[in-house]
Write a protein that holds these residues in place. Structure first.
Motif, PDB file in Angstrom:
ATOM      1  N   GLU A   1       0.830  -1.201   0.000  1.00  0.00           N
ATOM      2  CA  GLU A   1       0.000   0.000   0.000  1.00  0.00           C
ATOM      3  C   GLU A   1       0.864   1.250   0.000  1.00  0.00           C
ATOM      4  O   GLU A   1       0.598   2.211  -0.701  1.00  0.00           O
ATOM      5  CB  GLU A   1      -0.885  -0.028   1.234  1.00  0.00           C
ATOM      6  CG  GLU A   1      -1.936   1.060   1.227  1.00  0.00           C
ATOM      7  CD  GLU A   1      -2.872   0.920   2.409  1.00  0.00           C
ATOM      8  OE1 GLU A   1      -3.070  -0.214   2.845  1.00  0.00           O
ATOM      9  OE2 GLU A   1      -3.365   1.945   2.883  1.00  0.00           O
TER      10      GLU A   1
ATOM     11  N   HIS B   1      -9.455   1.998  -4.065  1.00  0.00           N
ATOM     12  CA  HIS B   1      -8.834   1.406  -2.891  1.00  0.00           C
ATOM     13  C   HIS B   1      -7.437   0.908  -3.277  1.00  0.00           C
ATOM     14  O   HIS B   1      -7.294   0.063  -4.152  1.00  0.00           O
ATOM     15  CB  HIS B   1      -9.686   0.235  -2.410  1.00  0.00           C
ATOM     16  CG  HIS B   1      -9.333  -0.238  -1.038  1.00  0.00           C
ATOM     17  ND1 HIS B   1      -8.101  -0.751  -0.728  1.00  0.00           N
ATOM     18  CD2 HIS B   1     -10.049  -0.262   0.108  1.00  0.00           C
ATOM     19  CE1 HIS B   1      -8.082  -1.074   0.549  1.00  0.00           C
ATOM     20  NE2 HIS B   1      -9.246  -0.794   1.077  1.00  0.00           N
TER      21      HIS B   1
ATOM     22  N   LYS C   1      -7.031   2.248   9.749  1.00  0.00           N
ATOM     23  CA  LYS C   1      -6.619   2.910   8.506  1.00  0.00           C
ATOM     24  C   LYS C   1      -7.784   2.992   7.528  1.00  0.00           C
ATOM     25  O   LYS C   1      -8.031   4.034   6.922  1.00  0.00           O
ATOM     26  CB  LYS C   1      -5.458   2.132   7.862  1.00  0.00           C
ATOM     27  CG  LYS C   1      -4.125   2.792   8.040  1.00  0.00           C
ATOM     28  CD  LYS C   1      -3.099   2.267   7.080  1.00  0.00           C
ATOM     29  CE  LYS C   1      -3.026   0.773   7.171  1.00  0.00           C
ATOM     30  NZ  LYS C   1      -1.804   0.196   6.785  1.00  0.00           N
ATOM     31  N   GLU C   2      -8.478   1.872   7.400  1.00  0.00           N
ATOM     32  CA  GLU C   2      -9.581   1.822   6.446  1.00  0.00           C
ATOM     33  C   GLU C   2     -10.643   2.842   6.802  1.00  0.00           C
ATOM     34  O   GLU C   2     -11.194   3.514   5.934  1.00  0.00           O
ATOM     35  CB  GLU C   2     -10.207   0.425   6.449  1.00  0.00           C
ATOM     36  CG  GLU C   2      -9.388  -0.593   5.702  1.00  0.00           C
ATOM     37  CD  GLU C   2      -9.486  -0.366   4.204  1.00  0.00           C
ATOM     38  OE1 GLU C   2     -10.531  -0.674   3.626  1.00  0.00           O
ATOM     39  OE2 GLU C   2      -8.508   0.150   3.634  1.00  0.00           O
TER      40      GLU C   2
ATOM     41  N   SER D   1     -10.364   5.609   8.457  1.00  0.00           N
ATOM     42  CA  SER D   1      -9.984   6.995   8.190  1.00  0.00           C
ATOM     43  C   SER D   1      -9.992   7.263   6.685  1.00  0.00           C
ATOM     44  O   SER D   1     -10.413   8.332   6.235  1.00  0.00           O
ATOM     45  CB  SER D   1      -8.633   7.302   8.830  1.00  0.00           C
ATOM     46  OG  SER D   1      -7.613   7.246   7.893  1.00  0.00           O
ATOM     47  N   ARG D   2      -9.593   6.254   5.887  1.00  0.00           N
ATOM     48  CA  ARG D   2      -9.657   6.433   4.429  1.00  0.00           C
ATOM     49  C   ARG D   2     -11.102   6.567   3.968  1.00  0.00           C
ATOM     50  O   ARG D   2     -11.433   7.411   3.139  1.00  0.00           O
ATOM     51  CB  ARG D   2      -8.975   5.247   3.733  1.00  0.00           C
ATOM     52  CG  ARG D   2      -8.628   5.481   2.284  1.00  0.00           C
ATOM     53  CD  ARG D   2      -8.133   4.197   1.664  1.00  0.00           C
ATOM     54  NE  ARG D   2      -9.201   3.202   1.630  1.00  0.00           N
ATOM     55  CZ  ARG D   2     -10.066   3.100   0.627  1.00  0.00           C
ATOM     56  NH1 ARG D   2      -9.970   3.888  -0.416  1.00  0.00           N
ATOM     57  NH2 ARG D   2     -11.012   2.207   0.685  1.00  0.00           N
TER      58      ARG D   2
ATOM     59  N   LYS E   1     -12.502   9.997   4.738  1.00  0.00           N
ATOM     60  CA  LYS E   1     -12.003  11.002   3.793  1.00  0.00           C
ATOM     61  C   LYS E   1     -12.728  10.876   2.463  1.00  0.00           C
ATOM     62  O   LYS E   1     -13.193  11.865   1.888  1.00  0.00           O
ATOM     63  CB  LYS E   1     -10.489  10.835   3.578  1.00  0.00           C
ATOM     64  CG  LYS E   1      -9.663  11.744   4.469  1.00  0.00           C
ATOM     65  CD  LYS E   1      -8.210  11.767   4.026  1.00  0.00           C
ATOM     66  CE  LYS E   1      -7.431  10.901   4.978  1.00  0.00           C
ATOM     67  NZ  LYS E   1      -6.172  10.431   4.568  1.00  0.00           N
ATOM     68  N   GLU E   2     -12.821   9.633   1.993  1.00  0.00           N
ATOM     69  CA  GLU E   2     -13.500   9.397   0.716  1.00  0.00           C
ATOM     70  C   GLU E   2     -14.935   9.868   0.773  1.00  0.00           C
ATOM     71  O   GLU E   2     -15.459  10.475  -0.164  1.00  0.00           O
ATOM     72  CB  GLU E   2     -13.488   7.904   0.367  1.00  0.00           C
ATOM     73  CG  GLU E   2     -12.237   7.419  -0.303  1.00  0.00           C
ATOM     74  CD  GLU E   2     -12.039   8.055  -1.663  1.00  0.00           C
ATOM     75  OE1 GLU E   2     -10.915   8.527  -1.915  1.00  0.00           O
ATOM     76  OE2 GLU E   2     -13.006   8.117  -2.450  1.00  0.00           O
TER      77      GLU E   2
END
Lengths: 400, 475
Positions: free
Chosen positions: B84, B201, B429-430, B432-433, B436-437
């Motif tokens: 990643e 992703h 992590k997911e 927070s991503r 944002k998305e």
């Protein structure tokens, strides 16, 4: 259009000059109330449960009235009594009697209010308040509309050279006690119902009568056709404005939920819903109300035609009777007199009918013009407002 | 199709077709469809014909092809984490378009084929532009592989569009009416959004199945996505079992962050569903408004015809025309309401379900770890009890056995703990991503939607300003 927030089951209206709705009365039936000798208006009204009490205010320089300036309380039923009394007056057979104001109908906002109360638990406080405000505005709009149509009715009478002098009209304006003693008792009501039935049967027969006068022939064809078209248009315009209101209401729910999501700054979206709601109600005022009023007015014009046709039929019948009498050499003078009467009546009706119908057309054209212009202008104004709001919102979002 | 032309107006993706690959031939078995509710099977491990669900995140190296640019040996050593972070300097630059739905075959065996065009400048792809043809079950197959591989280790896999018996049957039967055209358009748009979300992703993008889906001209038929297949039935059984399990797992949440986020997502779910319902209501009402406006326009035209005053008659006819145009505006706006707003909300409601699923997996991982620990404890107790066993000749053997088991279990407990920590880290992590998305997504769509509203208002102004002089001309 601002609304009065202090609402309970009794609603008091501020004087009309403060609301923007004041134009409607004038525009639907243009340029009434410009004869200073008899000025009528309805400065306020009270709504108690189902009953609306209008305050009818008269200012006059005519000596036929006892006072120069006075007010009386009246109910909707009093207006209906006055209308029916005028219709039944033989002398006015050659005139277009202004249509009776429709009964105040609070069914729609009341139903919505009920539904809102039931759904209160599923909404946020803000959403509920907003919906409630919208409903109150709608309620107020219905209220204002009904006051205006009642006012217009009286003003049409006061500006008519003949009808303004009617005795019943005077009583209506002046009599400072409850009019219900003067109103129909049950027997009379039944009588008039029966008369209406007979009239409709007559209409069928009479519309088949051969017309002697081109003017009236044309008018008849035109009015019959126009009447059914305008009825259709009114119904569809109503549906359209109702859909529009639904869309505006949906935006309220959406903006409330967006708020709780705090996805974006949606004060602009809220204002947008306000404006959408205003568009719907303005559309209704200008377009739907206009069509509705003229639908009724055209019915009144048709009634005039029928009365005249009836007089014509009577005249023709009297001719036949005279011929029969001459044949039998019996009661000739009576038949001749009767025939003369019928002829006179018919001529009088034709003359005043022509006058009335011509001025009616003029009125109608002017009213349509005014309303269509105002509606277009309002639509433009609202759309420009909306655009500014939305663009501001977009700017804000983009800059974040 | 006229509707696909309209999508140009609303969607941002570009469409440049390079090569037409051969049309996908029809397979022998039929595709049975089932109505799936909004609570989709994302939350349960879906058994598919892909590699079996691994407990540790291991890249399925068997699927790698040489053109990936990374040697297979290197992949062995790296964890998904590192993949990643090292995106070989590529910024995300990819556009996928799903277009040209075409009915293939006839009767109940028929299906819709879609053209998938990928346009990218990223180096991990062998070509800048690729076009393939895919059918709906291919998308479902892709999703099920991704879900089985990544969901249980904490990655939020975007859910695939829903199956629909009614919609597909109409298409198969050949009903060429507006509602089946709408259905196809709705599905096409949903498939496009699904692919875009998947490739956005960073981990999923590099999954070999995703690459194969986008690039290879033929795909093996995804049979296990059928409802009534063996896999399908196993799915349903698992679903039920998991529902029961979930009720019995009581996790000691030591991490307040998870508690908080869990609550947040529950709230978000509620709000989004409510908003979705409101917007669907709006779409419905606006369609009604359009119908009523059209009917009024006709009636006004007739009124204008019967009006004998010429100028008024003309004005009324003009009014009728204006209202007709406005009706068209309403229709277009309803289209925007739906495709921009409503579908986005629907997507997110399903996504949240996937997020909740990932949280559930963490709970299961924890539960497994705890169970293993309990088992270890029991074995240890059994070991100490062995000391007091009666048969000394068998004692040594039993002791050896138990020591082996204990060692194994200790290893498993350690692994369980590691798994749990890993999934927790991944989820953080997911999430927070995802957040944002989500904010970005919503912002973009809402701006587009507001712009569509602005356009409508502009048109309204134009129409009414054109009408005004006509009204004024009434004399």
């Amino acid at each position: 259009m601002e609304y009065d927030p202090k609402h309970t089951s009794t609603v008091v209206l501020k004087p009309f000059s403060q609301s923007h709705g004041v134009g409607v009365a004038r525009s639907v039936s243009v340029d009434l109330n410009n004869d200073a000798s008899l000025l009528i208006d309805i400065p306020d009204a009270l709504c108690e449960r189902d009953k609306v009490k209008f305050t009818v205010h008269t200012k006059t320089t005519l000596s036929s009235f006892q006072k120069p300036d006075f007010s009386v309380p009246r109910q909707h039923e009093d207006f209906i009594w006055l209308h029916d009394a005028l219709v039944e007056t033989e002398d006015y057979a050659g005139l277009i009697i202004p249509p009776a104001p429709p009964k105040p109908d609070f069914e729609s906002p009341r139903e919505k209010m009920h539904k809102l109360g039931e759904g209160e638990a599923t909404m946020t406080k803000e959403e509920y308040t907003k919906m409630k405000q919208e409903l109150e505005a709608e309620y107020l709009a219905v209220f204002k509309k009904t006051v205006q149509v009642h006012e217009v009715f009286l003003q049409r009478l006061s500006s008519h050279p003949i009808l303004s002098k009617d005795r019943n009209f005077q009583i209506f304006l002046e009599y400072d006690q409850d009019l219900s003693v003067r109103r129909k008792n049950a027997k009379e009501t039944f009588g008039s119902f029966f008369k209406n039935m007979v009239k409709s049967a007559d209409e069928v027969i009479i519309s088949g009568i051969k017309e002697v006068d081109d003017f009236f022939e044309q008018e008849k064809t035109f009015l019959l056709d126009y009447s059914s078209k305008i009825k259709d248009s009114t119904a569809r315009a109503e549906k359209m404005t109702r859909s529009h209101k639904n869309v505006a209401d949906d935006y309220i729910h959406i903006s409330a939920t967006l708020n709780s999501l705090s996805v974006d700054d949606n004060t602009a979206l809220k204002k947008f819903t306000n404006v959408e709601g205003r568009v719907a109600s303005d559309e209704e005022l200008k377009l739907t109300e206009l069509l509705r009023y003229y639908m009724l007015d055209i019915q009144a014009a048709k009634d005039l035609l029928y009365r005249r046709a009836r007089a014509l039929a009577d005249y023709e019948n009297s001719n036949k009777a005279l011929d029969k009498a001459r044949l039998k050499s019996k009661d000739i003078t009576q038949a001749e007199e009767h025939q003369q009467q019928c002829l006179q009546k018919f001529d009088k009706l034709s003359e005043s009918g022509k006058r009335e119908l011509t001025s009616f057309k003029g009125r109608r054209v002017v009213a349509f013009r005014k309303n269509l212009i105002e509606m277009a202008e309002l639509e433009i104004k609202h759309a420009k407002n909306n655009m500014a709001l939305l663009q501001g919102c977009i700017e804000l979002l983009k800059s974040n | 199709m006229d509707l696909s032309k309209k999508t140009f107006h609303w969607m941002m993706t570009q469409r440049i077709c390079l090569q037409e690959t051969a049309c996908y031939t029809n397979a022998v078995t039929q595709e049975a469809t089932e109505e799936v509710s909004l609570d989709s099977p994302e939350r349960e491990p879906i058994l598919s014909d892909g590699p079996s669900p691994a407990i540790t995140p291991v890249t399925p190296t068997a699927m790698l092809t040489p053109r990936m640019g990374l040697g297979t040996a290197e992949m062995f050593e790296r964890s998904l984490d590192e993949i990643e972070e090292d995106d070989s300097g590529d910024t995300f630059d990819m556009h996928i378009a799903v277009s040209d739905p075409e009915k293939v075959g006839d009767g109940m065996n028929a299906y819709m084929g879609y053209k998938v065009t990928t346009k990218t400048s990223m180096t991990i792809f062998s070509k800048n532009e690729t076009t393939v043809r895919r059918r709906f079950s291919d998308f479902l197959g892709l999703h099920s592989k991704l879900a089985s591989r990544y969901l249980h280790i904490g990655y939020i896999v975007p859910p695939a569009p829903e199956k629909s018996i009614v919609g597909m049957t109409k298409v198969k039967v050949g009903k060429e009416d507006l509602s089946s055209a709408e259905f196809v358009e709705k599905r096409r748009s949903a498939l496009e959004r699904y692919l875009m979300r998947t490739v956005k992703h960073p981990i999923l993008l590099k999954d070999p199945d995703v690459m194969m889906f986008l690039e290879s001209s033929e795909l093996p038929r995804a049979v296990s996505t059928q409802a009534l297949s063996g896999a399908g039935i196993l799915r349903m059984v698992n679903k039920a079992a998991d529902a029961v399990n979930k009720m019995t797992i009581k996790m000691n949440e030591s991490d307040a962050w998870f508690e908080e986020k869990h609550q947040q997502f529950e709230n978000l779910d509620l709000q989004l569903r409510k908003l979705h319902a409101s917007v669907e209501c709006l779409v419905c009402h606006r369609k009604e408004l359009s119908v009523n406006t059209a009917s009024f326009a006709k009636s006004a035209a007739m009124l204008g015809n019967s009006e004998d005053h010429t100028a008024l008659s003309r004005a009324l006819s003009q009014l009728a025309e204006v209202e007709e145009k406005i009706d068209q505006l309403h229709q277009d706006q309803a289209y925007a309401d739906f495709y921009l707003f409503s579908e986005l909300l629907g997507d997110y409601v399903r996504l949240i379900t996937a997020v909740k699923g990932v949280f559930d997996h963490r709970m299961k991982t924890w539960s497994k770890w705890q169970d293993t620990q309990l088992l270890l404890q029991k074995k240890r107790e059994a070991e100490s009890k062995l000391q007091f066993a009666n048969k000394p000749d068998k004692l040594q053997q039993a002791q050896d056995e138990i020591k082996e088991e204990i060692e194994e279990l200790e290893g498993k407990v350690q692994q369980g703990e590691k798994d749990f920590e890993l999934i927790s880290k991944t989820i953080r992590k997911e999430v927070s991503r995802f957040e944002k998305e989500r904010v970005k997504d919503f912002k973009v769509v809402i701006i587009k939607y507001l712009e569509s509203l602005v356009q409508t208002q502009q048109q309204l102004i134009k129409y009414w300003e054109a009408f005004l002089p006509e009204a004024k001309a009434i004399a």
